[in-house]
Design a protein around this motif. Structure first.
Motif, PDB file in Angstrom:
ATOM      1  N   ALA A  98       0.733  -1.023   0.000  1.00 43.16           N
ATOM      2  CA  ALA A  98      -0.045   0.009   0.115  1.00 43.16           C
ATOM      3  C   ALA A  98       0.983   1.416   0.038  1.00 43.16           C
ATOM      4  O   ALA A  98       1.141   1.868   0.966  1.00 43.16           O
ATOM      5  N   VAL A  99       1.652   1.538  -1.288  1.00 44.52           N
ATOM      6  CA  VAL A  99       2.516   2.703  -1.141  1.00 44.52           C
ATOM      7  C   VAL A  99       1.427   4.008  -1.011  1.00 44.52           C
ATOM      8  O   VAL A  99       0.680   3.999  -1.947  1.00 44.52           O
ATOM      9  N   PRO A 100       1.989   4.699  -0.135  1.00 48.02           N
ATOM     10  CA  PRO A 100       1.162   6.158  -0.289  1.00 48.02           C
ATOM     11  C   PRO A 100       1.243   6.979  -1.510  1.00 48.02           C
ATOM     12  O   PRO A 100       2.075   6.852  -2.143  1.00 48.02           O
ATOM     13  N   GLN A 101       0.133   7.663  -1.571  1.00 46.78           N
ATOM     14  CA  GLN A 101       0.171   8.287  -2.859  1.00 46.78           C
ATOM     15  C   GLN A 101       1.177   9.408  -3.085  1.00 46.78           C
ATOM     16  O   GLN A 101       1.540   9.927  -4.052  1.00 46.78           O
ATOM     17  N   ARG A 102       1.349   9.987  -1.843  1.00 46.76           N
ATOM     18  CA  ARG A 102       2.419  10.928  -1.995  1.00 46.76           C
ATOM     19  C   ARG A 102       3.754  10.563  -1.024  1.00 46.76           C
ATOM     20  O   ARG A 102       4.365  11.108  -0.328  1.00 46.76           O
ATOM     21  N   TYR A 103       4.114   9.524  -1.717  1.00 46.26           N
ATOM     22  CA  TYR A 103       5.414   8.585  -0.908  1.00 46.26           C
ATOM     23  C   TYR A 103       6.673   9.496  -1.624  1.00 46.26           C
ATOM     24  O   TYR A 103       7.240   9.226  -2.663  1.00 46.26           O
ATOM     25  N   SER A 104       7.043  10.404  -0.609  1.00 47.18           N
ATOM     26  CA  SER A 104       8.329  11.258  -1.035  1.00 47.18           C
ATOM     27  C   SER A 104       9.608  10.598  -1.269  1.00 47.18           C
ATOM     28  O   SER A 104      10.301  11.133  -1.912  1.00 47.18           O
ATOM     29  N   THR A 105       9.854   9.406  -0.722  1.00 48.46           N
ATOM     30  CA  THR A 105      11.094   8.674  -0.726  1.00 48.46           C
ATOM     31  C   THR A 105      11.210   8.079  -2.312  1.00 48.46           C
ATOM     32  O   THR A 105      12.211   8.336  -2.826  1.00 48.46           O
ATOM     33  N   ASN A 106       9.940   7.884  -2.897  1.00 47.50           N
ATOM     34  CA  ASN A 106      10.139   7.430  -4.290  1.00 47.50           C
ATOM     35  C   ASN A 106       8.815   7.766  -4.941  1.00 47.50           C
ATOM     36  O   ASN A 106       7.760   6.793  -4.920  1.00 47.50           O
ATOM     37  N   HIS A 107       8.579   8.845  -5.113  1.00 49.41           N
ATOM     38  CA  HIS A 107       7.439   9.434  -5.894  1.00 49.41           C
ATOM     39  C   HIS A 107       7.202   8.538  -7.091  1.00 49.41           C
ATOM     40  O   HIS A 107       5.993   8.637  -7.606  1.00 49.41           O
ATOM     41  N   GLN A 108       7.985   8.260  -8.023  1.00 48.32           N
ATOM     42  CA  GLN A 108       7.918   7.546  -9.323  1.00 48.32           C
ATOM     43  C   GLN A 108       7.160   6.102  -8.725  1.00 48.32           C
ATOM     44  O   GLN A 108       6.139   5.672  -9.598  1.00 48.32           O
ATOM     45  N   LEU A 109       7.543   5.380  -7.788  1.00 46.88           N
ATOM     46  CA  LEU A 109       6.672   4.216  -7.492  1.00 46.88           C
ATOM     47  C   LEU A 109       5.287   4.526  -7.157  1.00 46.88           C
ATOM     48  O   LEU A 109       4.435   3.809  -7.576  1.00 46.88           O
ATOM     49  N   ALA A 110       5.402   5.581  -6.415  1.00 48.28           N
ATOM     50  CA  ALA A 110       3.783   5.992  -5.866  1.00 48.28           C
ATOM     51  C   ALA A 110       3.000   6.204  -7.149  1.00 48.28           C
ATOM     52  O   ALA A 110       1.721   5.736  -7.538  1.00 48.28           O
ATOM     53  N   THR A 111       3.601   6.780  -8.256  1.00 46.39           N
ATOM     54  CA  THR A 111       2.882   7.082  -9.548  1.00 46.39           C
ATOM     55  C   THR A 111       2.633   5.684 -10.205  1.00 46.39           C
ATOM     56  O   THR A 111       1.486   5.710 -10.739  1.00 46.39           O
ATOM     57  N   TRP A 112       3.622   4.959 -10.109  1.00 49.06           N
ATOM     58  CA  TRP A 112       3.414   3.751 -11.158  1.00 49.06           C
ATOM     59  C   TRP A 112       2.384   2.788 -10.220  1.00 49.06           C
ATOM     60  O   TRP A 112       1.418   2.153 -10.889  1.00 49.06           O
ATOM     61  N   VAL A 113       2.357   2.926  -8.999  1.00 51.44           N
ATOM     62  CA  VAL A 113       1.292   2.189  -8.244  1.00 51.44           C
ATOM     63  C   VAL A 113      -0.092   2.431  -8.672  1.00 51.44           C
ATOM     64  O   VAL A 113      -1.025   1.755  -8.782  1.00 51.44           O
ATOM     65  N   ARG A 114      -0.450   3.966  -8.449  1.00 47.74           N
ATOM     66  CA  ARG A 114      -1.571   4.273  -8.944  1.00 47.74           C
ATOM     67  C   ARG A 114      -2.038   3.978 -10.496  1.00 47.74           C
ATOM     68  O   ARG A 114      -3.186   3.732 -10.528  1.00 47.74           O
TER      69      ARG A 114
END
Length: 151
Positions: A100-116
């Protein structure tokens, strides 16, 4: 009041007259002096040491690393990029115990975007619309406990 106005007008006229009376070489030299002064000010500004904390420096280094990774990913085959993000998601799960990667996961923004994006592609697939989600990708995501619906 009109006396003051005349005095300031004559001062302004004298300034214009002095400027106009400069020879072309003198005017060029004056412009070069001004340009040199601006260049010197810029050089001094650029050379002034900037005090930043090691935490800020690490954040800058991380951002540069992420930008370099993104540049490399943009030059790769999309399926290879998908696999790289999938590996990052597996690492996230190892670290945090879920996908459950947070939408605003600052450590890896690209991962959050990819999950979305994976969630959006899944919804399109269910709706029978064109998508890059494949049964194989869906199976891989399910195998690690991917959360299809964000809470």
């Amino acid at each position: 009041a009109s006396g003051n106005h005349r005095a300031s007008s004559s001062i302004a006229a004298a300034s214009v007259s002095n400027a106009l009376s400069l020879s072309a070489p003198a005017a060029l030299a004056a412009r070069k002096d001004t340009a040199a002064g601006v260049d010197e000010t810029r050089r001094q500004r650029d050379e002034e040491p900037v005090s930043i904390s090691s935490q800020q420096q690490q954040l800058q280094n991380d951002q540069i690393d992420q930008m370099e990774l993104d540049q490399l990913l943009s030059q790769r085959d999309p399926s290879e990029s998908w696999e790289i993000r999938f590996e990052e998601l597996k690492e996230y799960k190892r670290q945090f115990g879920d996908c459950a990667v947070p939408q605003r996961y600052s450590t890896n923004h690209q991962l959050a975007t990819w999950v979305r994006t994976q969630r959006r592609m899944y919804k399109l697939m269910i709706a029978g619309e064109k998508t890059c989600m494949t049964p194989g990708r869906m199976h891989k995501l399910n195998s690690i406990g991917f959360v299809w619906v964000a809470r």
